[in-house]
Write a protein that holds these residues in place. Structure first.
Motif, PDB file in Angstrom:
ATOM      1  N   GLN A 169       0.831  -1.203   0.000  1.00  0.00           N
ATOM      2  CA  GLN A 169       0.000   0.000   0.000  1.00  0.00           C
ATOM      3  C   GLN A 169       0.871   1.262   0.000  1.00  0.00           C
ATOM      4  O   GLN A 169       0.544   2.252  -0.670  1.00  0.00           O
ATOM      5  N   ASP A 170       1.979   1.237   0.739  1.00  0.00           N
ATOM      6  CA  ASP A 170       2.891   2.385   0.744  1.00  0.00           C
ATOM      7  C   ASP A 170       3.362   2.702  -0.669  1.00  0.00           C
ATOM      8  O   ASP A 170       3.465   3.866  -1.059  1.00  0.00           O
ATOM      9  N   ARG A 171       3.662   1.653  -1.432  1.00  0.00           N
ATOM     10  CA  ARG A 171       4.114   1.846  -2.817  1.00  0.00           C
ATOM     11  C   ARG A 171       2.995   2.449  -3.668  1.00  0.00           C
ATOM     12  O   ARG A 171       3.227   3.346  -4.484  1.00  0.00           O
ATOM     13  N   LEU A 172       1.768   1.983  -3.478  1.00  0.00           N
ATOM     14  CA  LEU A 172       0.635   2.494  -4.244  1.00  0.00           C
ATOM     15  C   LEU A 172       0.345   3.958  -3.918  1.00  0.00           C
ATOM     16  O   LEU A 172      -0.049   4.742  -4.787  1.00  0.00           O
ATOM     17  N   LEU A 173       0.524   4.329  -2.648  1.00  0.00           N
ATOM     18  CA  LEU A 173       0.253   5.702  -2.227  1.00  0.00           C
ATOM     19  C   LEU A 173       1.241   6.707  -2.823  1.00  0.00           C
ATOM     20  O   LEU A 173       1.001   7.915  -2.782  1.00  0.00           O
ATOM     21  N   GLU A 174       2.345   6.214  -3.359  1.00  0.00           N
ATOM     22  CA  GLU A 174       3.332   7.098  -3.992  1.00  0.00           C
ATOM     23  C   GLU A 174       2.909   7.523  -5.401  1.00  0.00           C
ATOM     24  O   GLU A 174       3.469   8.468  -5.959  1.00  0.00           O
ATOM     25  N   GLU A 175       1.925   6.825  -5.972  1.00  0.00           N
ATOM     26  CA  GLU A 175       1.538   7.076  -7.358  1.00  0.00           C
ATOM     27  C   GLU A 175       0.764   8.395  -7.524  1.00  0.00           C
ATOM     28  O   GLU A 175       0.173   8.902  -6.576  1.00  0.00           O
ATOM     29  N   LYS A 176       0.762   8.898  -8.745  1.00  0.00           N
ATOM     30  CA  LYS A 176       0.004  10.107  -9.065  1.00  0.00           C
ATOM     31  C   LYS A 176      -1.465   9.770  -9.268  1.00  0.00           C
ATOM     32  O   LYS A 176      -1.822   8.618  -9.500  1.00  0.00           O
ATOM     33  N   LYS A 177      -2.317  10.791  -9.214  1.00  0.00           N
ATOM     34  CA  LYS A 177      -3.765  10.568  -9.311  1.00  0.00           C
ATOM     35  C   LYS A 177      -4.201  10.139 -10.709  1.00  0.00           C
ATOM     36  O   LYS A 177      -5.354   9.729 -10.898  1.00  0.00           O
ATOM     37  N   THR A 178      -3.289  10.184 -11.669  1.00  0.00           N
ATOM     38  CA  THR A 178      -3.626   9.794 -13.044  1.00  0.00           C
ATOM     39  C   THR A 178      -3.439   8.297 -13.289  1.00  0.00           C
ATOM     40  O   THR A 178      -3.753   7.809 -14.375  1.00  0.00           O
ATOM     41  N   ILE A 179      -2.965   7.560 -12.294  1.00  0.00           N
ATOM     42  CA  ILE A 179      -2.719   6.134 -12.491  1.00  0.00           C
ATOM     43  C   ILE A 179      -4.022   5.390 -12.790  1.00  0.00           C
ATOM     44  O   ILE A 179      -5.076   5.707 -12.240  1.00  0.00           O
ATOM     45  N   LEU A 180      -3.958   4.423 -13.691  1.00  0.00           N
ATOM     46  CA  LEU A 180      -5.119   3.607 -14.037  1.00  0.00           C
ATOM     47  C   LEU A 180      -5.251   2.439 -13.074  1.00  0.00           C
ATOM     48  O   LEU A 180      -4.271   1.999 -12.468  1.00  0.00           O
ATOM     49  N   LEU A 181      -6.467   1.917 -12.949  1.00  0.00           N
ATOM     50  CA  LEU A 181      -6.700   0.767 -12.075  1.00  0.00           C
ATOM     51  C   LEU A 181      -5.851  -0.418 -12.511  1.00  0.00           C
ATOM     52  O   LEU A 181      -5.243  -1.097 -11.678  1.00  0.00           O
ATOM     53  N   SER A 182      -5.782  -0.673 -13.815  1.00  0.00           N
ATOM     54  CA  SER A 182      -5.002  -1.809 -14.322  1.00  0.00           C
ATOM     55  C   SER A 182      -3.531  -1.684 -13.944  1.00  0.00           C
ATOM     56  O   SER A 182      -2.878  -2.673 -13.607  1.00  0.00           O
ATOM     57  N   ASP A 183      -3.000  -0.449 -13.978  1.00  0.00           N
ATOM     58  CA  ASP A 183      -1.600  -0.230 -13.607  1.00  0.00           C
ATOM     59  C   ASP A 183      -1.403  -0.413 -12.104  1.00  0.00           C
ATOM     60  O   ASP A 183      -0.385  -0.953 -11.662  1.00  0.00           O
ATOM     61  N   ALA A 184      -2.371   0.027 -11.306  1.00  0.00           N
ATOM     62  CA  ALA A 184      -2.284  -0.139  -9.853  1.00  0.00           C
ATOM     63  C   ALA A 184      -2.274  -1.613  -9.485  1.00  0.00           C
ATOM     64  O   ALA A 184      -1.520  -2.046  -8.606  1.00  0.00           O
ATOM     65  N   ILE A 185      -3.106  -2.405 -10.160  1.00  0.00           N
ATOM     66  CA  ILE A 185      -3.156  -3.845  -9.906  1.00  0.00           C
ATOM     67  C   ILE A 185      -1.820  -4.490 -10.260  1.00  0.00           C
ATOM     68  O   ILE A 185      -1.299  -5.330  -9.521  1.00  0.00           O
ATOM     69  N   GLU A 186      -1.245  -4.077 -11.395  1.00  0.00           N
ATOM     70  CA  GLU A 186       0.037  -4.643 -11.837  1.00  0.00           C
ATOM     71  C   GLU A 186       1.158  -4.308 -10.851  1.00  0.00           C
ATOM     72  O   GLU A 186       1.976  -5.161 -10.510  1.00  0.00           O
ATOM     73  N   ILE A 187       1.185  -3.055 -10.386  1.00  0.00           N
ATOM     74  CA  ILE A 187       2.217  -2.633  -9.432  1.00  0.00           C
ATOM     75  C   ILE A 187       2.075  -3.404  -8.119  1.00  0.00           C
ATOM     76  O   ILE A 187       3.054  -3.890  -7.551  1.00  0.00           O
ATOM     77  N   ALA A 188       0.851  -3.521  -7.626  1.00  0.00           N
ATOM     78  CA  ALA A 188       0.606  -4.224  -6.362  1.00  0.00           C
ATOM     79  C   ALA A 188       0.980  -5.694  -6.463  1.00  0.00           C
ATOM     80  O   ALA A 188       1.573  -6.262  -5.540  1.00  0.00           O
ATOM     81  N   ALA A 189       0.653  -6.329  -7.591  1.00  0.00           N
ATOM     82  CA  ALA A 189       0.979  -7.747  -7.777  1.00  0.00           C
ATOM     83  C   ALA A 189       2.487  -7.953  -7.815  1.00  0.00           C
ATOM     84  O   ALA A 189       3.013  -8.896  -7.214  1.00  0.00           O
ATOM     85  N   ALA A 190       3.205  -7.053  -8.511  1.00  0.00           N
ATOM     86  CA  ALA A 190       4.656  -7.165  -8.605  1.00  0.00           C
ATOM     87  C   ALA A 190       5.316  -6.935  -7.245  1.00  0.00           C
ATOM     88  O   ALA A 190       6.248  -7.646  -6.857  1.00  0.00           O
ATOM     89  N   LYS A 191       4.816  -5.942  -6.510  1.00  0.00           N
ATOM     90  CA  LYS A 191       5.367  -5.638  -5.186  1.00  0.00           C
ATOM     91  C   LYS A 191       5.089  -6.779  -4.213  1.00  0.00           C
ATOM     92  O   LYS A 191       5.939  -7.117  -3.384  1.00  0.00           O
TER      93      LYS A 191
END
Length: 250
Positions: free
Chosen positions: A150-172
């Motif tokens: 979640q800390d990693r996800l909170l670093e993202e900008k508000k323009t991030i897409l849901l699909s990209d958030a899922i990919e980042i979370a899965a990789a992390k």
């Protein structure tokens, strides 16, 4: 898999609909797919297939709902409408949204399972099409369990897409799992005192040898040298350079 009905071969197979244990909306979607796969367009034939794929309780239910007309004399579209109205949930939109916003990712739930669950919860919330993507993305991040992912996800900008958030979370999550496995298997270093050291009073003993080892400049731990560090080829999430983690970033 092909099944035969009256000497005619049909693609696929439909299990009986049991009103006590099955979801009508899911069964109807499977029924529509079955019709499409077999190029069935005749309304009467659709009604017959529907009625023959109801178990005894299902047929009794549609029979009672159709009275005083028997189900066989109703069109397929009428039969499905009767079932749809009967099984329509009584939840209000705000009750559904309350359950949606109160949901949290479970500790034993994978990233993709969490994403699928909030999509399912949102189905009855009647969010506008234009806002659905943003609502799902925000709740996916905010409802994620506390920790490095979640800390990693909170670093993202508000323009991030849901699909990209899922990919980042899965990789992390995968990296976190690998790190935990490595830490468990990391060998312990044993330091033996000399006879002279053992004869010294406790007040005169120096700091244990394991504490005298300088911190690793890669990960910050004290039980190994930088050249032996497992993370020496990892990239720092602060400066993005390879060769150290955040604790070793200067």
């Amino acid at each position: 898999m092909a099944t035969a009905r009256g000497g005619i071969m049909f693609a696929g197979h439909l299990s009986e609909f049991d009103p006590a244990n099955a979801d009508w909306s899911v069964f109807q979607k499977r029924l529509e797919n079955y019709f499409t796969a077999n190029a069935i367009e005749d309304d009467k034939l659709k009604a017959v297939i529907l009625l023959t794929n109801l178990n005894e309780d299902g047929y009794k239910l549609i029979y009672n709902l159709c009275l005083p007309i028997i189900p066989e004399n109703k069109k397929y579209s009428k039969l499905t409408k009767i079932f749809r109205e009967h099984f329509k949930p009584n939840l209000s939109v705000f009750t559904a949204r309350y359950e949606f916003y109160q949901s949290k990712k479970r500790l034993n739930e994978s990233t993709k399972e969490w994403a699928a669950r909030i999509r399912s919860l949102a189905a009855t919330c009647y969010f506008e099409t234009t806002e659905l993507e943003m609502v799902l993305r925000d709740h996916f991040i905010v409802g994620y369990d506390r920790g490095p992912v979640q800390d990693r996800l909170l670093e993202e900008k508000k323009t991030i897409l849901l699909s990209d958030a899922i990919e980042i979370a899965a990789a992390k999550s995968a990296l976190k799992s690998t790190d935990n496995t490595f830490i468990k298997k990391e060998p312990k270093l044993h330091f033996h005192k000399s006879k002279t050291d053992r004869r010294k009073p406790k007040s005169q003993e120096g700091t244990p040898a394991v504490q005298q080892v300088n911190k690793c400049t890669v990960c910050g731990r004290k039980n190994h040298l930088p050249s032996n560090c497992y993370y020496r080829n990892h990239a720092c999430h602060i400066c993005k350079k390879k060769g150290h983690l955040a604790p070793g970033c200067s």
